[in-house]
Design a protein around this motif. Structure first.
Motif, short mmCIF file in Angstrom:
data_model
loop_
_atom_site.label_atom_id
_atom_site.label_comp_id
_atom_site.label_asym_id
_atom_site.label_seq_id
_atom_site.Cartn_x
_atom_site.Cartn_y
_atom_site.Cartn_z
N ASN A 204 45.05 57.45 11.93
CA ASN A 204 45.49 57.87 13.27
C ASN A 204 44.96 59.26 13.57
O ASN A 204 44.75 60.08 12.68
N ASN A 205 44.81 59.45 14.78
CA ASN A 205 44.64 60.86 15.24
C ASN A 205 45.36 61.08 16.56
O ASN A 205 45.48 60.17 17.41
N SER B 57 56.41 53.96 15.11
CA SER B 57 55.27 54.33 15.97
C SER B 57 54.65 53.10 16.60
O SER B 57 54.18 52.21 15.88
N VAL C 89 48.19 59.26 20.82
CA VAL C 89 47.88 59.01 19.42
C VAL C 89 47.17 57.65 19.32
O VAL C 89 47.57 56.70 19.95
N SER D 285 48.89 54.92 21.67
CA SER D 285 50.32 55.15 21.95
C SER D 285 50.48 55.54 23.41
O SER D 285 49.54 55.93 24.06
N SER E 248 45.43 54.69 16.78
CA SER E 248 45.52 54.13 15.41
C SER E 248 44.48 53.02 15.22
O SER E 248 44.27 52.20 16.11
N ASN F 119 52.02 52.62 18.29
CA ASN F 119 50.59 52.40 18.13
C ASN F 119 50.26 51.88 16.74
O ASN F 119 49.43 50.99 16.56
N ILE F 120 50.98 52.41 15.68
CA ILE F 120 50.72 51.95 14.33
C ILE F 120 51.18 50.50 14.22
O ILE F 120 50.46 49.67 13.66
#
Ligand code: C2E
Ligand code: CA
Ligand code: CA
Length: 922
Positions: A173-174, A127, A156, A142, A158, A129-130
């Protein structure tokens, strides 16, 4: 003016169209401006939509960040208790529903808890973003991606979870679902047909509005859009969409999103423009509608308020023009211009009607008078009505003129009027015409003159002419009224004849005689004037009838006329009366005027042959010789009257020439008439008595009573003079009755005084013999008188008896029957036929003095006396002779056998007392 020929309604239409056009133009212009303004506004709106969407997404990212930061410090999240973490995330997930999922990863990048169910730990080492959050220890986003679970595009976020040492131990995260974005667009768009699309750098569609316009996940195929957006930043521009639809677009980019996120809001220019056009058309339609509406309204208003009254006015005016003067505008009032126009029209119509009526009346009067004149002009075929111009050429000619002059209108019009004038008058006529034309002095204008006219057939005739003159401009005309007076002249002649002619004999009458007399006296002519009367015609009528009398009168007139010369005249001026004016200018004749007059007389006295016997009438004629120096018509007529009067006193035919003495006598008789009246009233008369003697016994046998009038101023007036005057003036009866009374009284007294019965003779006039009153008087007298009737004797003349034989006979018989004696006085001088005598009851004849006077010398008279005596004795009458003046008379009368005598020789008439003495002494 170009519209002058068009009706007022077209002008109004034009006016409205002219007004509407600028409005329409303005509207179109305004709409154009509006369109430009709209385009700007649209791009602004689009821009605003784009900015709003970009801002919204950024806000959400911001608030996601805040939310994650907050959660990151919470123990349940960072503590490592999965159960607690999941429970919390679940709660959060319920609370923030626009997020698809909340999760927490550990240091190893395994999801250790999540808001949704998580069957087993999921490794998310790829991922980005993570990874980025781990690497940067900061909030990471993301790129847009389609969720593993939802298949929906998501973002998304993070946030790294850090320990006290600021070491990354995990991340929270959401995932944000972009589906709501599509819903959100609906609240953002402001334009109809506005589209919003969000896509990434690869052109993959992430969200769009309206839903389905772009398929999420599909790639935008509009190259010009990609090209437009390819430039970084934000802006506006156009692109061609799908089927060559021109689109206006505003675009912007959401920063910080890996892979890019472009927001484009756009709308179709065509739709926009067509919208605007629709708007414009709508407005134009409204304007047109309004225009039409206002046209209709205005038209209706104009029709009702303006055109109708105007139409009525026009109709009225047309009707008026066609002669209907009774028409009125029907719109008259004081308040509006049109009303005032109507009022003015009405007044005009009124005035026109009044004027027309007046004109009509005038025309009517004119027509009437013209018709009258024409009728007069044409109707009279008795009176000529003609006119000429100043040159004397005929210009009018009526039937009367044709009748009078013989020319028809056709043949005479234009001819000189002198054609109607006889040759001998032409010169004078032309001279007169010239003078009138030159001097303009018209002597005979307004007068009626008599002239001679010339007929077509050449005949000349008398006419009357009345001339008039009139002008037409400078031109003079003459008119003439002409009447043929031939008949009038004849009638005048006839009237003259009638006026001057005795209708019975055809001789001139008194008027004619007087006219001639006056003429000749005026001319100092010499001659004589005479008056001739026939008498004794009554007997002729008795014997031969009325026709005989008429014949005699006619014959006498004829005889007299045969004696005339041309200057003289014989006129019949009374039933049996003729008058003569005899004029002679021949000096040798003038000295014999008396002889000429005598010739007239003798001619008149000639006998007439009637039924085989010669008949005479008595003629009386008075003549007066004209004295040219002194005579007037009046004086000479008086003189003739006097002399004729004198002539008429004669019993037989008589001719008397006027002398001054005759006139004197007439004057005297007039005076006597005047005095008689008072004499009778005053008893001025006396009675004288003349004795009568018997030749055989030589005794007085009686007397004759003779009246005496001792007049105061004139001495004695003879009874021979006044008795005839009294007879004529009707006073004789009073005298006679007085005489009879007086004589009877005297005779009665004598018997007493003398013892003698003396017969008294009283003279009775012819009038009394014929009068009934006298008979009554005598009858009464005999009854009352003391005198024996046989002592009264009445003396009447032959002439008195002959006047009315029948009456005389009857009356004498009655008187005689009363015992009164009757004597015929003046016997032998009258015309009594001896044959009559035997029928009369006569006692005595008194032989007239004239026989006695001449008897001494005249044998014939002796024979007459002898015959009378013989005849009387044969008829058993006595005879007394009058006028015995000398002794010889006595002897002769004795010799001739006469019974009694009376005369101066024996005794004159004397008053009563003397008479009584005479008788006594005799
Ligand atoms: P006479 O009837 O023939 O009257 C006789 C007239 O002769 C008288 O005139 C008388 O005077 C007159 N006479 C008598 N003897 C002689 C004589 O010898 N010689 C002449 N020369 N004359 C003689 P005297 O009276 O003048 O009357 C005249 C006439 O008047 C009378 O005519 C008689 O006709 C009339 N008359 C006289 N008296 C009356 C009377 O009382 N009544 C009427 N009606 N007539 C009368
Ligand atoms: Ca006598
Ligand atoms: Ca006598």
């Amino acid at each position: 003016m170009a519209f002058a020929g068009h009706s007022i309604k077209y002008r109004f239409m034009l006016l409205i169209v002219l007004v509407a056009m600028p409005i329409a133009f303005f509207d179109v212009y305004h709409e154009n401006q509006e369109m430009q303004r709209s385009t700007i506004k649209v791009s602004e709106d689009l821009m605003r939509s784009t900015d709003t969407v970009v801002g919204k997404v950024q806000d959400i990212i911001e608030s996601s960040h805040d939310l994650l930061v907050g959660l990151a410090v919470v123990d349940q999240i960072s503590g490592g208790d999965r159960q607690a973490c999941s429970r919390l995330l679940h709660k959060v997930g319920v609370r923030y529903s626009k997020y698809t999922n909340f999760s927490v990863v550990n240091q190893d990048k395994y999801i250790i808890c999540s808001s949704g169910p998580l069957p087993k730990p999921v490794h998310v080492a790829n991922s980005p973003n993570i990874n980025e959050a781990f690497a940067t220890k900061a909030f990471a986003i993301s790129p847009f991606k389609f969720g593993v679970l939802s298949g929906k595009p998501i973002l998304v976020f993070s946030e790294p979870l850090l320990d006290q040492n600021n070491k990354v131990v995990g991340a929270i995260n959401n995932g944000l679902s972009l589906t709501w974005l599509g819903e959100y667009f609906a609240s953002v768009v402001t334009l109809t047909d506005e589209h919003i699309v969000v896509f990434d750098d690869k052109g993959v569609v992430l969200a769009s509005y309206p839903e389905g316009h772009f398929q999420e996940g599909s790639v935008v195929k509009d190259a010009s859009l990609i090209e437009l957006v390819g430039q970084q930043g934000s802006g506006t521009g156009n692109f061609t969409h799908r089927d060559n639809i021109e689109m206006m677009a505003a675009y912007g980019g959401i920063p910080n999103i890996p892979g890019g996120a472009h927001v484009v809001s756009f709308a179709s220019l065509d739709v926009l423009q067509s919208d605007m056009l629709v708007n414009l058309y709508r407005r134009l339609a409204v304007i047109s509608l309004l225009t039409i509406l206002s046209l209709i309204l205005v038209w209706g208003g104009v029709r009702v308020l303006l055109l109708n009254p105007i139409d009525r006015l026009v109709a009225s005016a047309e009707a008026l023009a066609q002669g209907n003067l009774k028409v009125r505008s029907d719109v008259a009032n004081e308040t509006s211009e049109l009303g005032r126009l109507g009022l003015a029209f009405d007044q005009m119509a009124e005035a026109l009607a009044a004027r027309t009526e007046a004109v009509e009346e005038t025309k009517q009067a004119l027509r009437q008078s013209e018709a009258k004149l024409r009728a007069i002009f044409q109707s009279t075929n008795v009176t000529a009505l003609i006119s000429t111009d100043a040159m004397g050429n005929l210009v009018t000619w009526n039937p009367g003129a044709e009748k009078i002059f013989g020319y028809s209108e056709k043949e005479i019009l234009g001819q000189p009027v002198s054609r109607l004038v006889p040759e001998q008058f032409k010169e004078a006529h032309n001279a007169g015409l010239n003078r009138a034309a030159n001097t303009r002095v018209y002597h005979i204008i307004g007068k009626t003159v008599e002239m001679t006219g010339l007929h077509k057939d050449g005949r000349e005739f008398p006419l009357t002419l009345s001339l008039g003159v009139w002008d037409v401009g400078a031109q003079k005309y003459f008119s003439a009224v002409i009447n043929d007076i031939t008949e009038r002249k004849q009638a005048e002649k006839k009237i003259h004849q009638l006026a001057y002619t005795d209708p019975y004999t055809g001789m001139p009458n008194e008027a004619f005689f007087l006219e001639r007399l006056n003429e000749n006296i005026d001319q100092n002519n010499q001659g004589f004037v005479a008056s001739v009367e026939l008498s004794g015609i009554g007997d002729i009528i008795g014997t031969f009838g009325l026709e005989a009398a008429e014949l005699i009168i006619y014959q006498t007139g004829k005889r007299l006329r045969e004696q005339l010369n041309s200057q003289s005249v014989v006129a019949r001026t009374g039933e049996r009366l003729f008058k003569i004016v005899f004029i002679s200018n021949d000096p040798s004749e003038v000295v014999h005027l008396a002889a000429i007059a005598n010739r007239f007389f003798q001619i008149a006295c000639d006998s007439f042959e009637l039924m085989g016997s010669s008949v005479f009438v008595n003629v009386s004629m008075g003549v007066s010789i004209i004295d040219p120096r002194e005579s007037t018509a009046k004086s000479i007529l008086t003189d003739v009257e006097i002399s004729h009067h004198e002539a008429k006193n004669s019993i037989t035919s008589s001719l008397v020439f006027f002398e001054k003495s005759i006139k004197k006598q007439l004057v005297r008789s007039t005076q006597i008439v005047a005095r008689l009246h008072s004499a009778i009233e005053n008893k001025e008369f006396q009675l004288y008595y003349q004795p009568q003697f018997n030749l055989k016994t030589n005794t007085i046998i009686g007397c004759e009573a003779l009246i005496r009038w001792p007049e105061k101023t004139q001495g004695w007036i003879s009874p021979a003079e006044f008795i005839p005057i009294a007879e004529k003036s009707g006073r004789i009866e009073e005298i006679t009755t007085w005489t009879v009374d007086e004589a009877s009284r005297a005779a009665a007294s004598w018997i007493a005084e003398t013892g003698l019965k003396l017969r008294v003779g009283v003279n009775i006039s012819a009038e009394e013999l014929d009068s009934q009153e006298f008979l009554h008087y005598v009858t009464k007298f005999i009854e009352t008188s003391k005198l024996p009737p046989e002592l009264l004797e009445i003396e009447i003349t032959e002439t008195a008896i002959m006047k009315d034989v029948a009456m005389a006979t009857s009356n004498l018989r009655k008187i005689h029957d009363m015992g009164i004696s009757i004597a015929i006085d003046d016997f032998g001088t009258g015309q009594a036929s001896l044959a009559y005598l035997k029928n009369f009851p006569i006692n005595r004849l008194k032989i007239d003095q004239s026989f006695v006077k001449s008897a001494l010398t005249n044998k014939t008279d002796q024979h007459i006396i002898a015959s009378i005596v013989n005849l009387a004795h044969l008829l058993d009458m006595e005879v007394i002779a009058e006028g015995v003046e000398v002794e010889e008379h006595i002897a002769l009368l004795v010799a001739l056998g006469c019974d009694d005598v009376q005369g101066f020789y024996l005794a004159r008439p004397m008053p009563e007392d003397q008479f009584v003495k005479f008788v006594k002494s005799f």
